[in-house]
Design an enzyme around this catalytic site. Structure first.
Site, PDB file in Angstrom:
ATOM      1  N   LYS A   1     -10.714  -0.709   2.678  1.00  0.00           N
ATOM      2  CA  LYS A   1     -10.381   0.069   1.486  1.00  0.00           C
ATOM      3  C   LYS A   1     -11.308  -0.236   0.317  1.00  0.00           C
ATOM      4  O   LYS A   1     -11.051   0.187  -0.800  1.00  0.00           O
ATOM      5  CB  LYS A   1      -8.920  -0.185   1.116  1.00  0.00           C
ATOM      6  CG  LYS A   1      -7.973   0.248   2.226  1.00  0.00           C
ATOM      7  CD  LYS A   1      -6.530   0.029   1.873  1.00  0.00           C
ATOM      8  CE  LYS A   1      -5.639   0.219   3.075  1.00  0.00           C
ATOM      9  NZ  LYS A   1      -5.729  -0.910   4.044  1.00  0.00           N
TER      10      LYS A   1
ATOM     11  N   HIS B   1       0.815  -1.221   0.000  1.00  0.00           N
ATOM     12  CA  HIS B   1       0.000   0.000   0.000  1.00  0.00           C
ATOM     13  C   HIS B   1       0.845   1.266   0.000  1.00  0.00           C
ATOM     14  O   HIS B   1       1.961   1.281   0.547  1.00  0.00           O
ATOM     15  CB  HIS B   1      -0.906   0.018   1.234  1.00  0.00           C
ATOM     16  CG  HIS B   1      -2.088  -0.887   1.106  1.00  0.00           C
ATOM     17  ND1 HIS B   1      -3.100  -0.660   0.205  1.00  0.00           N
ATOM     18  CD2 HIS B   1      -2.412  -2.032   1.757  1.00  0.00           C
ATOM     19  CE1 HIS B   1      -4.007  -1.619   0.308  1.00  0.00           C
ATOM     20  NE2 HIS B   1      -3.611  -2.473   1.235  1.00  0.00           N
TER      21      HIS B   1
END
Ligand SMILES: Cc1cc2nc3c(=O)[nH]c(=O)nc-3n(C[C@H](O)[C@H](O)[C@H](O)COP(=O)(O)OP(=O)(O)OC[C@H]3O[C@@H](n4cnc5c(N)ncnc54)[C@H](O)[C@@H]3O)c2cc1C
Length: 471
Positions: free
Chosen positions: A249, A49
């Protein structure tokens, strides 16, 4: 007597073991399963990420980028499979622009210097197979993808080469605190150690409770995925996110380091670590992915899987020495734990240094480890293939038996050399591999393989039928 015992051979325990093997210490890792990387580290989105999504007020927000920055060098040393692809958080409406700006601002607070908001023209240049209606995106250049299981295996292989001892099939049942040391009682053995590092993932609360540490709670949150054939992976270049929600997410679409495509995960709180997959949830996931692209061919679904997050009561990473002296918790490591894991290991070194623990450098530390050659996509010799889908020969398959982690299951072979990961999911190569092993008098316990253990994954043909009827 060990100086340090690490409980749990997931990506966090693996990073800590390898980082600590840079010092002259007697280190052990205890794992209840027959292989390393059998918990959350095995079944996740595999995204390195960017580090903009978690709030700066949280440890997971502050540590993610530090971890991400280490992947390039780690991959050079350990050859586990990592690609810097970049990521996009896509937004359809002007209304979301403020949310994207907030994410960007948060990323800058977290130390990022490679994010920016881009417009529809730039999005179209980067991704030709996504829907046309996206107005803006937050682009993070340094985000990427990796192989989480090869990463964990590589770290532990290298840690063992540098002196760490691994004990598989040893579930920690009880811990006695004798003040100067801990006595750790497992399935078949007992171990003594001056320090314990609790990296037991979903089992970390139980382990902490064994030393009367009741300072945190964990709940389980599952997320399901589709994996598609390699024909679909090339349709997408970067990791594609929708706007994040409180639960996570959101549904992402991404290629994998091996060239497949994954779609998922959703998020559902569970009472147990539920690894089953079901059609109803997967249909909903697929519908959400259509908001990003409708170019993915559902007939090319290979398999589905579920991963389970360990969510702590403060929704943050817990990385600290507990009130019980010399007992260190590394718990509640949900996303972005894979990305953060190299930085978590350094954080542990700091904790040890700050408590005055002597760390003397191991001059003979060797940072290098050979990969399994899973990224050589232009094989010239295609004779004698055992796994036709992934183009693996007997010699390549047998390579895992030359490595320092014992191979106890067919799944362990699959995670290392990919035999059985292709479109036929091992239907053709598994019997051949069993025969090869039997001829070599290598007896694995096939009953422990996850597919036939106790995990119920939705049938591929039923799923494709359900998708066709519901979308
Ligand atoms: C659906 C999902 C998606 C995710 N996506 C991403 C992502 O894209 N990027 C990212 O950065 N992070 C992601 N994460 C987070 C990441 O996967 C985790 O943070 C990471 O894998 C946690 O690693 P761990 O070593 O703490 O836990 P685990 O991998 O679960 O390891 C813990 C180990 O401890 C062992 N153990 C437990 N109890 C005992 C016991 N009593 N005795 C001995 N051993 C024991 C277990 O068997 C296990 O092997 C995701 C997680 C999930 C679930």
């Amino acid at each position: 007597m060990f100086d340090i015992l690490i409980i749990g051979a997931g990506v966090v325990g693996a990073n800590i073991a390898r980082e600590l093997s840079k010092y002259k210490l007697n280190i052990g890792i205890i794992e209840k399963e027959p292989d390393v990387c059998m918990g959350s580290s095995k079944a996740n989105s595999a995204i390195v990420h960017g580090g903009y999504a978690e709030e700066h007020t949280k440890l997971k927000g502050r540590i993610c980028f530090k971890g991400r920055k280490k992947f390039e060098q780690l991959n050079k040393e350990l050859n586990f499979g990592y690609l810097k692809t970049g990521s996009l958080v896509l937004s359809e409406s002007e209304d979301d622009l403020d949310n994207l700006k907030n994410l960007e601002e948060n990323g800058i607070k977290n130390g990022l210097n490679d994010i920016k908001i881009i417009d529809s023209n730039e999005i179209k240049k980067m991704e030709t197979n996504i829907n046309e209606n996206f107005k803006y995106a937050l682009f993070c250049e340094g985000a990427g993808i990796c192989s989480p299981f090869e990463f964990t295996i590589a770290l532990i292989e290298n840690a063992i080469d540098n002196g760490v001892k691994l004990f598989l099939n040893e579930e920690v049942k009880k811990i006695e605190n004798n003040n100067d040391y801990f006595e750790v009682i497992t399935t078949n053995k007992s171990f003594r150690s001056k320090i314990i590092i609790n990296c037991a993932g979903l089992g970390a609360e139980k382990i902490a409770n064994m030393v009367n540490d009741f300072s945190f709670n964990l709940k389980f949150r599952s997320g399901q995925y589709f994996v598609f054939d390699k024909s679909e992976g090339g349709k997408i270049n970067s990791v594609l996110f929708q706007m994040p929600t409180k639960l996570g997410k959101g549904i992402l679409v991404s290629k994998t380091v091996y060239g497949n495509l994954i779609i998922g995960p959703d998020a559902l709180d569970e009472n147990t670590a539920n690894l089953n997959t079901d059609s109803q949830r997967l249909v909903e996931i697929y519908k959400k992915s259509l908001l990003v692209t409708d170019k993915i061919n559902i007939n090319k679904i290979i398999r589905t899987f579920s991963g389970v997050r360990a969510v702590s009561n403060n929704d943050d990473f817990i990385i600290e020495e507990s009130a019980i002296k010399n007992f260190i918790n590394v718990a509640g490591i949900q996303s972005p734990g894979l990305t953060s894991s190299p930085a978590i290991a350094e954080y542990i070194v700091d904790i040890l240094k700050n408590k005055g623990f002597t760390l003397e450098e191991n001059q003979s530390f060797n940072p290098y480890r050979k990969g399994y050659g899973n990224y050589n996509h232009n094989k010239s010799n295609k004779d004698n293939l055992i796994c036709i889908c992934e183009e693996k020969t007997e010699e390549e398959i047998m390579e895992c038996f030359n490595r320092p982690i014992p191979i106890n299951t067919i799944d362990a072979i699959k995670r290392r050399v990919r035999a059985g990961m292709g479109m036929c999911q091992g239907r053709r190569c598994k019997p051949k591999i069993k025969e090869i092993l039997e001829n070599k008098n290598i007896n694995l316990d096939y009953r422990t393989d996850i597919e036939i253990k106790d995990v119920d994954r939705v049938d591929r043909f039923k799923l494709i039928k359900d998708l066709k009827e519901n979308i």
